[in-house]
Design an enzyme around this catalytic site. Structure first.
Site, PDB file in Angstrom:
ATOM      1  N   GLY A   1      37.525  34.812  -9.930  1.00  0.00           N
ATOM      2  CA  GLY A   1      38.749  34.033  -9.898  1.00  0.00           C
ATOM      3  C   GLY A   1      38.818  33.054  -8.752  1.00  0.00           C
ATOM      4  O   GLY A   1      39.237  31.900  -8.922  1.00  0.00           O
TER       5      GLY A   1
ATOM      6  N   TYR B   1      38.406  37.433   4.588  1.00  0.00           N
ATOM      7  CA  TYR B   1      39.171  37.309   5.836  1.00  0.00           C
ATOM      8  C   TYR B   1      39.293  38.609   6.608  1.00  0.00           C
ATOM      9  O   TYR B   1      39.914  38.636   7.675  1.00  0.00           O
ATOM     10  CB  TYR B   1      40.565  36.727   5.559  1.00  0.00           C
TER      11      TYR B   1
ATOM     12  N   LYS C   1      42.285  38.333 -11.552  1.00  0.00           N
ATOM     13  CA  LYS C   1      42.831  36.978 -11.537  1.00  0.00           C
ATOM     14  C   LYS C   1      42.750  36.268 -12.884  1.00  0.00           C
ATOM     15  O   LYS C   1      43.565  35.381 -13.170  1.00  0.00           O
ATOM     16  CB  LYS C   1      42.131  36.140 -10.468  1.00  0.00           C
TER      17      LYS C   1
ATOM     18  N   THR D   1      44.753  39.735  -6.905  1.00  0.00           N
ATOM     19  CA  THR D   1      43.432  39.504  -6.328  1.00  0.00           C
ATOM     20  C   THR D   1      42.376  40.147  -7.205  1.00  0.00           C
ATOM     21  O   THR D   1      42.681  40.645  -8.300  1.00  0.00           O
ATOM     22  CB  THR D   1      43.383  40.029  -4.872  1.00  0.00           C
TER      23      THR D   1
ATOM     24  N   ASP E   1      45.457  29.645  -4.674  1.00  0.00           N
ATOM     25  CA  ASP E   1      44.127  29.631  -4.049  1.00  0.00           C
ATOM     26  C   ASP E   1      43.614  28.198  -3.924  1.00  0.00           C
ATOM     27  O   ASP E   1      42.993  27.831  -2.924  1.00  0.00           O
ATOM     28  CB  ASP E   1      43.130  30.443  -4.890  1.00  0.00           C
TER      29      ASP E   1
END
Length: 513
Positions: free
Chosen positions: A380, A463, A317, A313, A353
């Site tokens: 990314g 999130y 990336k 992450t 992703d």
């Protein structure tokens, strides 16, 4: 007074009728009063083998006296109790003299358990006093702490501690990189092979993996708090996390190791998701966070840890690609990856992703063909979105706080870079936030002001929290929202299958929703 040494109970003794204790976990008690300390110690003693009284946290020496009395009367003797009175100049809170410190620890020695003494005080107290404590029935832990860094000469530090002939040596240092933590685990193994009882660990977020893996490398125990606010050093996980999430009691030399690479990682749901999945599938595997700002020594430390796979992450990336041998065609086009799988001594790279974004938007029934889309960010995750939107023939404007980065990304994928003044008053079909703005713990952040731009839908890749400030603002305005958890779950399913060859259980997904 009798100097007869009390025989300590064997390590596998448990209170009658109780479930087995976590043998390799020690709970530090950081209470301010004796009453609270004894209550917490009793709670801890029902769950773990080792309990440490941090006497230097207590409000007064009168409270220390009360703890000593309470330990004699109330606590089960099947546990190992450690008494620590760390001086302020060694990272603790005790401000008394060396003589006063030695006096209190002598009182602790009469209880016949363990005494943890920092090397700074041991130099002044001397080995003859330490030997006298042993004759009273105590065992000595000699500690070296470095709250600034992990020094280069770790073996030298360990060797100096061993000169005092302690019963156990403890070394805790602040880790700045994953490589620091790997050196600490190497030292732990070295001490174990020399049959030296020891605890070696890294402090801070980048050292968490040393705390979880330490016992499997020979550490006598690792530290776990009853609650996060009761930490005695930075980076300590809770007992619940060690037992339920990481299953520390089951980790061994054959356990497969996976993890997530990034900075920061405190927001990540991946460790919980993967470890629940491993448990459901009865896999001998563990998934750990590897928090690092740089990738220095990447090939070395991933090889030493025998990592099988990594999620990647921000901010790595794109820059992790220089360590990869083969990259799937889609990821190569995107120019960013979020999944690394080890094949022999080499890494394969993938991007899930793209799939996660595509599925999240599709499930929300948002058409992308010819849609006007405002993409926020140029990292990314934004690259994956830019590639998807190009394939879907969307009309894309890219806004980033650094216009140069937005322009570079826009040129690469045939989109348009814009300044904020160009965006205000415009109408879009979809706004996608691919920045970390609004991510825990800075949950009040908003990447843009929705009162200045019109849109039919907002998709926030953040999130945690599940409902970000951006999504809350959109909902108040009657705008359709796409939570980032949808993307996370979709990409995680594909990523899990790539890394393990198994399907991600639905029950694992429910654990994070």
């Amino acid at each position: 007074m009798s100097t007869k040494k009390r025989t300590l109970p064997p390590r596998d003794v448990c209170p009658k009728g109780s479930s087995p204790l976590l043998r390799s976990v020690c709970v530090p008690i950081t209470a301010r009063t004796a009453k609270e300390a004894l209550r917490s110690a009793f709670e801890a003693s029902q769950r773990v083998r080792w309990v440490e009284f941090r006497l230097d946290y207590l409000n007064s020496e009168n409270e220390i006296e009360k703890v000593f009395r309470g330990v004699r009367l109330r606590l089960h003797r099947g546990n190992h109790f450690i008494f620590t009175l760390r001086r302020k100049d060694a990272g603790g809170f005790y401000q008394g003299t060396i003589a006063q410190q030695a006096g209190w620890l002598c009182r602790a020695a009469h209880l016949g358990d363990w005494i943890d003494l920092e090397i700074e005080s041991a130099r002044l107290i001397g080995t003859s006093i330490l030997q006298a404590w042993r004759q009273l029935g105590a065992r000595i832990i000699l500690s070296h702490h470095n709250f600034a860094e992990t020094p280069k000469d770790l073996h030298g530090a360990a060797g100096y501690l061993l000169e005092f002939q302690p019963d156990l040596v403890k070394i805790a240092t602040q880790t700045q990189t994953i490589a620091d933590g790997v050196r600490l685990l190497d030292l732990q193994q070295w001490l174990h092979h020399r049959k030296c009882r020891s605890v070696v660990l890294g402090m801070g977020p980048s050292g968490l993996f040393t705390r979880v893996l330490g016992p499997a490398h020979g550490a006598e125990f690792t530290f776990g708090t009853l609650r996060h606010e009761k930490q005695s050093a930075p980076g300590q996980p809770t007992v619940d996390e060690l037992q339920s999430q990481y299953r520390i009691q089951l980790i061994n030399s054959r356990t497969q190791l996976f993890g997530i690479l990034g900075f920061p990682l405190s927001h990540s749901l991946s460790p919980r998701l993967y470890n629940v999945a491993f448990q459901k599938l009865k896999m001998d595997a563990v998934y750990l966070p590897f928090e690092c700002a740089t990738l220095d020594g990447f090939q070395t430390w991933t090889s030493k840890l025998h990592l099988r796979g990594l999620a990647v992450t921000l901010p790595h990336k794109s820059n992790v690609l220089k360590y990869v041998s083969t990259t799937e065609p889609l990821a190569k086009k995107i120019g960013a990856v979020n999944t690394l799988k080890r094949r022999g001594n080499r890494w394969q790279a993938f991007n899930t992703d793209f799939h996660g974004i595509e599925q999240a938007v599709a499930e929300s029934k948002i058409p992308l063909k010819n849609a006007r889309v405002l993409l926020l960010g140029a990292g990314g995750a934004a690259r994956a979105a830019a590639a998807l939107l190009k394939r879907k023939k969307s009309k894309v404007s890219i806004f980033n706080r650094t216009f140069k980065s937005a322009r570079s990304l826009a040129r690469e994928f045939g989109h348009h870079a814009v300044h904020w003044k160009d965006v205000q008053g415009q109408t879009f079909d979809l706004i996608i936030n691919a920045t970390p703005v609004g991510m825990w713990p800075n949950t009040e952040g908003r990447p843009i002001d929705l009162s200045r731009v019109k849109t039919r839908a907002v998709f926030d890749m953040v999130y945690k929290p599940l409902q970000t400030a951006l999504l809350k603002g959109a909902r108040r305005r009657g705008i359709k929202i796409v939570p980032g958890i949808k993307m996370f779950q979709a990409q995680a399913q594909r990523q899990f299958e790539i890394l393990t060859g198994r399907r991600l259980p639905k029950s694992a997904l429910k654990s994070i929703s």
